[in-house]
Motif scaffolding. Structure first.
Motif, PDB file in Angstrom:
ATOM      1  N   SER A 311       0.796  -1.243   0.000  1.00 46.77           N
ATOM      2  CA  SER A 311       0.000   0.000   0.000  1.00 46.77           C
ATOM      3  C   SER A 311       0.820   1.281   0.000  1.00 46.77           C
ATOM      4  CB  SER A 311      -1.009   0.170   1.141  1.00 46.77           C
ATOM      5  OG  SER A 311      -1.156  -0.887   1.954  1.00 46.77           O
ATOM      6  N   GLN A 312       2.163   1.174   0.007  1.00 44.47           N
ATOM      7  CA  GLN A 312       3.040   2.352  -0.058  1.00 44.47           C
ATOM      8  C   GLN A 312       2.758   3.337   1.071  1.00 44.47           C
ATOM      9  OE1 GLN A 312       3.141   1.725  -4.852  1.00 44.47           O
ATOM     10  NE2 GLN A 312       2.829   3.811  -4.138  1.00 44.47           N
ATOM     11  N   ALA A 336       9.267  10.710   8.538  1.00 44.52           N
ATOM     12  CA  ALA A 336       8.510   9.982   7.508  1.00 44.52           C
ATOM     13  C   ALA A 336       8.373  10.831   6.243  1.00 44.52           C
ATOM     14  CB  ALA A 336       7.131   9.594   8.042  1.00 44.52           C
ATOM     15  N   LYS A 337       8.162  12.123   6.444  1.00 43.77           N
ATOM     16  CA  LYS A 337       8.032  13.032   5.298  1.00 43.77           C
ATOM     17  C   LYS A 337       9.327  13.050   4.484  1.00 43.77           C
ATOM     18  CE  LYS A 337       6.687  17.805   4.128  1.00 43.77           C
ATOM     19  NZ  LYS A 337       7.695  17.995   3.079  1.00 43.77           N
ATOM     20  N   ALA A 338      10.460  13.017   5.184  1.00 47.94           N
ATOM     21  CA  ALA A 338      11.747  13.009   4.477  1.00 47.94           C
ATOM     22  C   ALA A 338      11.845  11.777   3.572  1.00 47.94           C
ATOM     23  CB  ALA A 338      12.896  13.023   5.490  1.00 47.94           C
ATOM     24  N   TYR A 339      11.432  10.632   4.093  1.00 45.95           N
ATOM     25  CA  TYR A 339      11.431   9.385   3.301  1.00 45.95           C
ATOM     26  C   TYR A 339      10.534   9.554   2.083  1.00 45.95           C
ATOM     27  CZ  TYR A 339      11.021   4.290   2.456  1.00 45.95           C
ATOM     28  OH  TYR A 339      11.040   3.018   1.917  1.00 45.95           O
ATOM     29  N   LYS A 344       9.587  10.163  -3.735  1.00 47.65           N
ATOM     30  CA  LYS A 344       8.749  10.753  -4.779  1.00 47.65           C
ATOM     31  C   LYS A 344       9.592  11.483  -5.826  1.00 47.65           C
ATOM     32  CE  LYS A 344       4.468  13.271  -5.388  1.00 47.65           C
ATOM     33  NZ  LYS A 344       4.852  14.601  -5.904  1.00 47.65           N
ATOM     34  N   ASP A 345      10.753  11.982  -5.402  1.00 49.73           N
ATOM     35  CA  ASP A 345      11.633  12.703  -6.325  1.00 49.73           C
ATOM     36  C   ASP A 345      12.374  11.794  -7.296  1.00 49.73           C
ATOM     37  OD1 ASP A 345      10.971  15.180  -5.557  1.00 49.73           O
ATOM     38  OD2 ASP A 345      12.694  15.520  -4.235  1.00 49.73           O
ATOM     39  N   LEU A 346      12.422  10.513  -7.033  1.00 46.74           N
ATOM     40  CA  LEU A 346      13.043   9.593  -7.992  1.00 46.74           C
ATOM     41  C   LEU A 346      12.206   9.577  -9.271  1.00 46.74           C
ATOM     42  CD1 LEU A 346      13.962   6.482  -5.782  1.00 46.74           C
ATOM     43  CD2 LEU A 346      15.556   8.036  -6.905  1.00 46.74           C
ATOM     44  N   THR A 350       7.073   7.423  -7.242  1.00 48.50           N
ATOM     45  CA  THR A 350       6.186   6.636  -6.382  1.00 48.50           C
ATOM     46  C   THR A 350       5.775   7.406  -5.133  1.00 48.50           C
ATOM     47  OG1 THR A 350       7.326   4.675  -7.167  1.00 48.50           O
ATOM     48  CG2 THR A 350       5.958   4.413  -5.200  1.00 48.50           C
ATOM     49  N   VAL A 351       4.492   7.386  -4.839  1.00 51.72           N
ATOM     50  CA  VAL A 351       3.972   8.139  -3.695  1.00 51.72           C
ATOM     51  C   VAL A 351       3.832   7.239  -2.465  1.00 51.72           C
ATOM     52  CG1 VAL A 351       2.005   9.454  -2.807  1.00 51.72           C
ATOM     53  CG2 VAL A 351       2.752   9.762  -5.184  1.00 51.72           C
ATOM     54  N   TYR A 352       4.490   7.630  -1.393  1.00 48.05           N
ATOM     55  CA  TYR A 352       4.297   6.981  -0.091  1.00 48.05           C
ATOM     56  C   TYR A 352       3.554   7.946   0.822  1.00 48.05           C
ATOM     57  CZ  TYR A 352       7.057   2.739  -0.697  1.00 48.05           C
ATOM     58  OH  TYR A 352       7.491   1.504  -1.089  1.00 48.05           O
ATOM     59  N   ARG A 353       2.415   7.511   1.335  1.00 47.79           N
ATOM     60  CA  ARG A 353       1.724   8.307   2.349  1.00 47.79           C
ATOM     61  C   ARG A 353       2.278   7.933   3.716  1.00 47.79           C
ATOM     62  NH1 ARG A 353      -3.929   7.102   2.734  1.00 47.79           N
ATOM     63  NH2 ARG A 353      -3.462   5.018   1.926  1.00 47.79           N
ATOM     64  N   TYR A 354       2.057   8.794   4.696  1.00 50.33           N
ATOM     65  CA  TYR A 354       2.544   8.463   6.034  1.00 50.33           C
ATOM     66  C   TYR A 354       1.591   8.969   7.104  1.00 50.33           C
ATOM     67  CZ  TYR A 354       4.292  13.242   5.543  1.00 50.33           C
ATOM     68  OH  TYR A 354       4.391  14.584   5.315  1.00 50.33           O
ATOM     69  N   GLY A 355       1.715   8.374   8.277  1.00 53.91           N
ATOM     70  CA  GLY A 355       0.868   8.765   9.398  1.00 53.91           C
ATOM     71  C   GLY A 355       1.031   7.744  10.510  1.00 53.91           C
ATOM     72  N   SER A 356       0.243   7.880  11.564  1.00 52.00           N
ATOM     73  CA  SER A 356       0.311   6.855  12.606  1.00 52.00           C
ATOM     74  C   SER A 356      -0.495   5.651  12.133  1.00 52.00           C
ATOM     75  CB  SER A 356      -0.232   7.380  13.933  1.00 52.00           C
ATOM     76  OG  SER A 356      -1.637   7.265  13.964  1.00 52.00           O
TER      77      SER A 356
END
Ligand code: 0X9
Ligand code: ZN
Ligand code: ZN
Length: 430
Positions: A311-312, A336-339, A344-346, A350-356
């Motif tokens: 699920s990225q 997490a945002k840094a990751y 995403k810049d590659l 590819t989009v990775y979402r983040y959160g708890s």
């Protein structure tokens, strides 16, 4: 004399029979998923959610692949399609078909030309025996900077192996747990690629990454389940320890850690459920062994990462509740945002979402990273859910191994840089 001959014949026939019966149990058929479909279903109400998840109680026909706060991905057996459609209609829900034939994906998972090759590599998925043999080669090839370790034994008696990579003593420690869920093959493929890069890359960024951290990497934690996915059922998730109260086998090891175990509906007490927490915390030899190992080196560990798919997503504690967030939640989000930004810049974009975990997905109690965070004081802990977002799900074609692994590498570089910025890579206890 005649009697003797007759006996010989009877004995011979009996032997053949025994042999063929034996063979039948030995060469047990692999589970097939012909015309099994995977649907994505958005739900608007808690009622719809309940009704849909209830279907998974008929566990031969309906299996949950993934759940989010607003949708689920359900695999449906062909003979259950009419009932499934009726259930959707009755509950005013609609489904989108993501995978039309799961068996088709399984058959094509490994790239055609790589399938035939017996060489270890990252153009196809490797078996546990192949990973073990490769690990031995790596340990022999880099004796000065690697140490093999055994976390412990699995239920079926296999060694759970890991590798420590250290170029100098006193580095901040990074622990990577991978393939705790048996069917998430992209995780061990990525972990082994990462090990290889840390040891052999000549890229400056990677050299610095490798040499300024101490790495503890366990490519396959759920060894029994992993072997089972290769030999019997590609979509097996849990461990392989039988239950005393049910015919259903196995426990969800990522619900079995001793931290808020079974709280807040974050796991199931039903042995047939894919999120069965087990009869008690650490009932599984695999999670018990990993936790003992991690506890024994916790003073050296600054970071814990658990590799999952799909699920990225980057998920921080807590999993056991969404009513509270950890005290360093803002830092966890910044890291997490840094990751996510770096990945995403590659060129893949590819989009990775983040959160708890509980916030973005659903409550899950007794997970590795919650345990590491709550009980072992490892304050930068994440679950990473790798590619993809559902078109292939667990059966990600092997052509995606290297792109996924490249993203993980670049993402982890950013994750560690940001953690360092925020002061998390200092020695923990002086
Ligand atoms: O459910 C899990 O154990 C993880 N997802 S998976 O599809 N790989 O099984 C996610 C665990 C993270 N925590 C929460 N979902 N709360
Ligand atoms: Zn609690
Ligand atoms: Zn998982």
């Amino acid at each position: 004399m005649r009697l003797y001959a007759l006996f010989t014949v009877i004995f011979f026939v009996a032997t053949i029979n025994a042999a063929s019966i034996f063979q039948k149990t030995e060469i047990q058929q692999k589970v097939r998923y012909d015309n099994y479909k995977v649907f994505k279903i958005k739900y608007e109400t808690e009622m719809q959610r309940q009704k849909l998840l209830d279907l998974t109680k008929i566990y031969q026909s309906f299996r949950l692949w993934h759940e989010d706060s607003s949708e689920c991905y359900l695999m449906v057996a062909p003979n259950a399609l009419p009932f499934f459609e009726e259930t959707l209609k009755r509950n005013n829900a609609s489904a989108e078909i993501l995978i039309a034939n799961v068996q088709d994906l399984i058959d094509k998972e490994n790239e055609a030309d790589a399938r035939a090759s017996d060489k270890f590599g990252w153009t196809r998925y490797n078996s546990l025996a192949e990973i073990d043999a490769w690990l031995d080669e790596i340990l022999a090839g880099y004796p000065d900077v690697t140490d093999g370790f055994v976390v412990g034994k699995s239920y079926e008696g296999r060694d759970i192996r890991g590798i420590k990579i250290s170029y100098r003593s006193g580095n901040p420690g990074v622990f990577i747990e991978s393939n705790i869920h048996a069917r998430e093959w992209i995780t061990s493929a990525t972990a082994t690629w990462l090990i290889n890069e840390l040891l052999s890359s000549s890229d400056d960024l990677v050299r610095d990454l490798a040499e300024s951290h101490d790495w503890y990497i366990v490519p396959v934690l759920n060894v029994d389940g992993f072997v089972y996915t290769h030999e019997k059922d590609r979509l097996w998730r849990k461990t392989r320890q039988p239950s005393n109260i049910s015919q259903c086998i196995g426990v969800d090891p990522n619900r079995n850690y001793d931290s808020h175990w079974m709280e807040n509906g974050g796991a199931s007490s039903d042995p047939c459920n894919e999120a069965y927490a087990g009869p008690h915390a650490f009932s599984e030899p695999e999670t018990k062994a990993l936790s003992d190992f991690v506890a024994s080196i916790k003073d050296k560990l600054n970071i814990m990462i658990a590799f999952h798919s799909y699920s990225q997503l980057l998920l921080s504690p807590y999993g056991h509740t969404k009513d509270e967030v950890p005290e360093n939640y803002d830092d966890l989000m910044q890291v997490a945002k840094a990751y996510s930004d770096t990945v995403k810049d590659l060129p893949y974009g590819t989009v990775y979402r983040y959160g708890s975990s509980a916030g973005i997905l659903y409550p899950a109690s007794g997970t590795t990273i919650d345990w590491a965070y709550n009980e072992q004081d490892i304050k930068i802990s994440y679950t990473i859910e790798f590619r993809d977002t559902g078109n292939f799900g667990f059966v990600l074609p092997s052509a995606f191994i290297i792109p996924n692994a490249e993203e993980a590498l670049i993402g982890i570089i950013a994750l560690l840089a940001e953690s360092k910025e925020l002061g998390y890579l200092e020695p923990k206890y002086i």
